[in-house]
Design an enzyme around this catalytic site. Structure first.
Site, PDB file in Angstrom:
ATOM      1  N   ARG A  77      10.329  -6.335   6.750  1.00  0.00           N
ATOM      2  CA  ARG A  77       9.060  -5.450   6.147  1.00  0.00           C
ATOM      3  C   ARG A  77       7.765  -5.955   5.972  1.00  0.00           C
ATOM      4  NH1 ARG A  77       9.419  -2.125   0.360  1.00  0.00           N
ATOM      5  NH2 ARG A  77       8.903  -4.216  -0.410  1.00  0.00           N
ATOM      6  N   PHE A 109      14.367   5.306  -2.576  1.00  0.00           N
ATOM      7  CA  PHE A 109      14.402   4.189  -3.475  1.00  0.00           C
ATOM      8  C   PHE A 109      15.244   4.202  -4.277  1.00  0.00           C
ATOM      9  CE2 PHE A 109      13.175   0.787  -6.284  1.00  0.00           C
ATOM     10  CZ  PHE A 109      13.199  -0.229  -5.570  1.00  0.00           C
ATOM     11  N   ASP A 142       7.580  10.556  -5.354  1.00  0.00           N
ATOM     12  CA  ASP A 142       7.040   9.310  -5.979  1.00  0.00           C
ATOM     13  C   ASP A 142       6.246   8.526  -5.042  1.00  0.00           C
ATOM     14  OD1 ASP A 142       7.135   6.631  -6.248  1.00  0.00           O
ATOM     15  OD2 ASP A 142       9.538   6.465  -6.618  1.00  0.00           O
ATOM     16  N   TYR A 151       1.881  -1.819  -9.788  1.00  0.00           N
ATOM     17  CA  TYR A 151       1.818  -3.138  -9.186  1.00  0.00           C
ATOM     18  C   TYR A 151       2.047  -3.330  -7.716  1.00  0.00           C
ATOM     19  CZ  TYR A 151       6.876  -2.438  -9.552  1.00  0.00           C
ATOM     20  OH  TYR A 151       8.319  -2.075  -9.554  1.00  0.00           O
ATOM     21  N   LYS A 152       1.856  -2.378  -7.048  1.00  0.00           N
ATOM     22  CA  LYS A 152       2.032  -2.539  -5.594  1.00  0.00           C
ATOM     23  C   LYS A 152       0.449  -2.318  -5.057  1.00  0.00           C
ATOM     24  CE  LYS A 152       6.737  -0.555  -5.209  1.00  0.00           C
ATOM     25  NZ  LYS A 152       7.377  -1.540  -4.503  1.00  0.00           N
TER      26      LYS A 152
END
Lengths: 413, 413
Positions: free
Chosen positions: B372, B127, B198, B223-224
Site C-alpha cells: 500500500r 476498516f 468514515d 493523524y493521517k
C-alpha cells in the site's frame, strides 16, 4: 496549641525529605500553585521529552516509530507504571482514553457481571462526569437500571441485593473527604455487589492499594497529581479475576487480539489489553510518562505523609490568620479522612478566589461557595501553605473581593 | 502511451502549484514517505507550537490556561476548521476522542433515530475498527441488531426497510477505492436509512462535501492526511438537522450544557458540543491544529488534482518499470474512483515491503498480500513517485526480499 509562625514552616521545609523534588518542576515565579488537583504542574523533563518524541520519533522515524520506539506498547507500559502507584499488579492497568470513557467500559462490565441486579449506587455529590456517564450507559441499555444517589454516610446501608455496583470517587472533589476503600469494597462484596473506584484525586498522592482493598474496577486521571499535562490520557484497572469474563463494548482495533490481522470479527486481546480502544494519543502519552516517572521516584508513604502535613498546616494557618472573616472548614479535620486538599466555604467564595488568584495564589472555586486548595507534595513547600493563608487573609481583610472584575464568571471556573 | 522518464516527473514538479508546501514539513533525508495515510509527516511548525503550549501555557499559566489560552474552546474551534475541509458548516464538527469512540456515538444516534430498524449495513472489508465498534454497540444493546456485511457492489441492493444505518469508509483502507458518497447517501435515504461516513482516508486530501452529499453523520482521523501527529484526536460530524434529536450515550462532563455548574443530572449542550465527552488531550489537540492550518492553507481542489496525478503517475511508473515481477494493481485504475493511494498485490508482499523500507521507501503492508502506497500531495513530489517505482523494481529484480530478516513480522505491520 502554640501560635504558628512562618519560621515553623521554614523549619518543616528544611526537614522535608521530598524538598528536592520541587526542583524537578517548572513553577512560575511569584505563584503559589494550589490547584495541582485540577491540573498538575509541568515537570522540567517534559519539554525535552516531548521535543524528542515529536522530532526524533514522529519526525525522523515516522510510521516506523510504532515498533522502533515502542509506541504500540505505551498503553500497557504506562499502565504497569501506574499499577505500582495504586497497588495493582502488572497487567491490571492500562492507559487509554479519558476517565469518563474508561468508567463507561467498567460500568458496562459490572452491569453485565451482575445480570440480575439493576442499581448503580453512588454518592450524591460524586464528580458529575461519573454520574453523567452512568446515566448515559443506563439510558443506552434501556433495561431499567437505576443510578441511586445517596449521602455519603448512607452508602453502606443502601447496598442491597439489587445493587450491581458501588461506584465512588475515592476522594470527594469538593470536600476532599476520603472514603475507606477497603471497608466499602468489603461492604459491597458482602451484598454481592462490585466496587468501582475513581482515583482521579488519589493516584500519585495517596497510598492507594487497590488489591489490598479487593477492588474490582478503578479508573483515574493522568493530569492531576500524576502531572501528565492538560487532558492527559486516563487509566483503567480491572482486577485479574474479572479480565477474561467480559468484553467491554468500546471494542476498538487496538483492543483486538491481533489488530494487524485486520479480521472482520472482534476477538478481544487477553487480559487488560482489551480495554484499549482506538489509536492512543502518543504525544499526550509521552508527557504522561514523564509525570509518572517523577511520582515513582519517591516512596508513596512519604508523599502521603507530606500531603497530610501540608493540608494540616494550611488548615491551621487559615484558622489562625483568617479567623472572623466567614470561612468554614469543609474538609474533614482528621487528616486520615482527607485527600490532598483543604476546602473552605465562604459566602463570597467566587470573588474571593478570583482576588486570591490575582495575588498569585491559585486555588479554585467550586459551586456554590467552595474555595478549594489542592496540595501536591512533590512540589509544594510548607511556607507556600503559610504564604497562601496570609494572602487569603489580605483578600478578606481588605475586602479585595468586592472589586467588580472578580465577580465576572469565566468559562472555566 | 510514450515511455515515462524521470525528466517528465521533474517537469511536473516544476509546474506544481503545491510544490512549495513540501518546505513546511520536516521530512527525513533519504526517505520517500508513502505512508502519510497511516501517519502524516511532521509539520515544521509543530515543535515550536508544542513547546509554547507546554512551557508558556501549561507551565507558566497552569490551570488558568483553560480560559486564558482558550483550551476549553479547542474541540469546537478545531472542529470548525475541519468543517471547512469536509464540506460541513460551522458548529457541525467537533474534535474529540478517537475515530472509534466517535463512531460509537453516532452509531448509537443512528440506531436510536431509527427505532424500528435492526440492521447496520457495511462493507465486508471496511476498516476493522469500524466493524468492531458496531459489534460492541450491538452486543451491549442486546436488542437484536445485526451488522450486515456485503461486498462493495452489493451495498445499494442490500439497503431495505430494516436498514437503520449505512456505515462506510469513504476510501477503502486497502484498495483505495472511493465510494460515491452522494449516490450511496441518496440510496440510503431513499430506503429510509441514515448514512454514516468514515473520512479517515479522505479528510485533508479529497474534496469531501458532506452537506452536498446530505450525509447524516461522519467521523474521521487527525493523524493521517491532516498531519496531526501520532494518535491525534479524531473528529465527528453531525448534520445540524440531527443535533437536537439525540443525546449521545458517552455523556461526559464537557458535553454538558454547563460543565462548571457541576449538576448531578446530565443536560446536554446544545448542538455539536454534546459530542464532547471527557477532558480533551490538549497537547495532542495543539499538534493537530498545526496540521489543520497547513491543510487549510491550500485549495482542496488543488490537493485532489495533485493526489490523482501523483497516484496516476506512480501506477504508470510501476507498471512500466516493474512489469513481469508479479505485481497487480489492486486500486481502481480510474483516478476519480480512487483515494490518495495506490495498492498492488504481490505474492511476497510482506518481505517485498520490508526490503523496500530498508531502501528508504516507506509504504506499508496489509494482509494478505497488499503493498500500500499513500500519496500526501502536500509534501510529495512527482519524482518521489518515480524514484519509489525504481526502488521497487530494484527490490524485485535483485530478489532482495528473499533475505530472511525481511520475513520476520514486527508488532505493527
Amino acid at each position: 496549641m502554640t501560635r504558628l509562625t512562618r519560621d515553623d514552616c521554614a523549619a518543616l521545609d528544611a526537614a522535608d525529605p521530598l524538598a528536592d523534588k520541587r526542583r524537578d518542576f517548572a513553577l512560575p515565579d511569584g505563584i503559589i500553585y494550589l490547584d495541582g488537583n485540577s491540573l498538575g504542574a509541568l515537570p522540567k523533563a517534559t519539554p525535552a521529552r516531548l521535543a524528542a518524541v515529536i522530532s526524533d520519533e514522529w519526525g525522523a522515524d515516522l510510521i516506523t516509530s510504532w515498533n522502533k520506539h515502542g509506541w504500540i506498547d505505551l498503553p500497557r507500559r504506562l499502565g504497569d507504571k501506574i499499577a505500582r502507584l495504586v497497588g495493582a499488579g502488572s497487567g491490571e492497568v492500562v492507559v487509554a482514553d479519558s476517565t469518563t470513557i474508561n468508567l463507561f467500559k467498567v460500568l458496562a462490565a459490572a452491569l453485565k457481571l451482575k445480570p440480575g441486579r439493576r442499581v448503580i449506587l453512588s454518592e450524591r455529590d460524586n464528580f458529575p462526569t461519573d454520574l453523567y456517564i452512568a446515566q448515559g450507559l443506563i439510558g443506552l441499555l434501556g433495561q431499567g437500571h437505576e443510578l441511586r444517589l445517596v449521602a455519603s454516610d448512607a452508602l453502606s446501608a443502601s447496598l442491597d441485593e439489587n445493587t450491581a455496583a458501588l461506584m465512588l470517587s475515592h476522594v470527594n472533589y469538593r470536600t476532599g473527604a476520603l472514603h475507606d476503600m477497603a471497608a466499602l469494597t468489603a461492604a459491597a462484596h458482602q451484598r454481592g455487589a462490585l466496587a468501582l473506584w475513581d482515583l482521579a484525586h488519589s493516584a500519585g498522592v495517596l497510598a492507594v492499594d487497590l488489591n489490598a482493598a479487593d477492588a474490582d474496577f478503578a479508573v483515574g486521571c493522568g493530569y492531576k497529581f500524576l502531572n501528565g499535562g492538560p487532558g492527559a490520557p486516563a487509566f483503567v484497572f480491572v482486577a485479574t479475576r474479572h479480565q477474561e469474563h467480559f468484553v467491554q463494548p468500546l471494542s476498538g482495533w487496538l483492543g483486538h487480539a491481533e489488530p494487524f490481522a485486520f479480521e472482520a470479527a472482534y476477538r478481544p486481546a487477553s487480559g487488560i489489553g482489551r480495554y484499549v480502544c482506538g489509536t492512543p494519543p502518543i504525544l499526550s502519552m509521552a508527557a504522561l510518562e514523564t509525570g509518572l516517572d517523577l511520582a515513582l521516584s519517591v516512596e508513596s508513604a512519604l508523599l502521603r505523609a507530606k500531603s497530610m502535613a501540608l493540608t494540616d498546616l494550611f488548615i491551621r494557618a487559615v484558622e489562625q490568620e483568617c479567623a472572623g472573616f466567614g470561612l468554614s472548614l469543609l474538609s474533614p479535620r482528621e487528616p486520615m479522612q482527607r485527600g490532598s486538599q483543604a476546602s473552605f466555604t465562604h459566602a463570597q467564595g467566587y470573588p474571593v478566589m478570583q482576588a486570591l488568584i490575582a495575588r498569585g495564589v491559585i486555588g479554585d472555586f467550586r459551586a456554590p461557595d467552595i474555595l478549594r486548595f489542592g496540595f501536591a507534595p512533590l512540589y509544594l513547600r510548607f511556607v507556600d501553605a503559610w504564604d497562601a493563608a496570609q494572602a487569603l487573609r489580605a483578600v478578606l481583610e481588605t475586602r479585595a473581593w468586592e472589586r467588580p472584575e472578580y465577580h465576572r464568571r469565566a468559562a472555566v471556573t
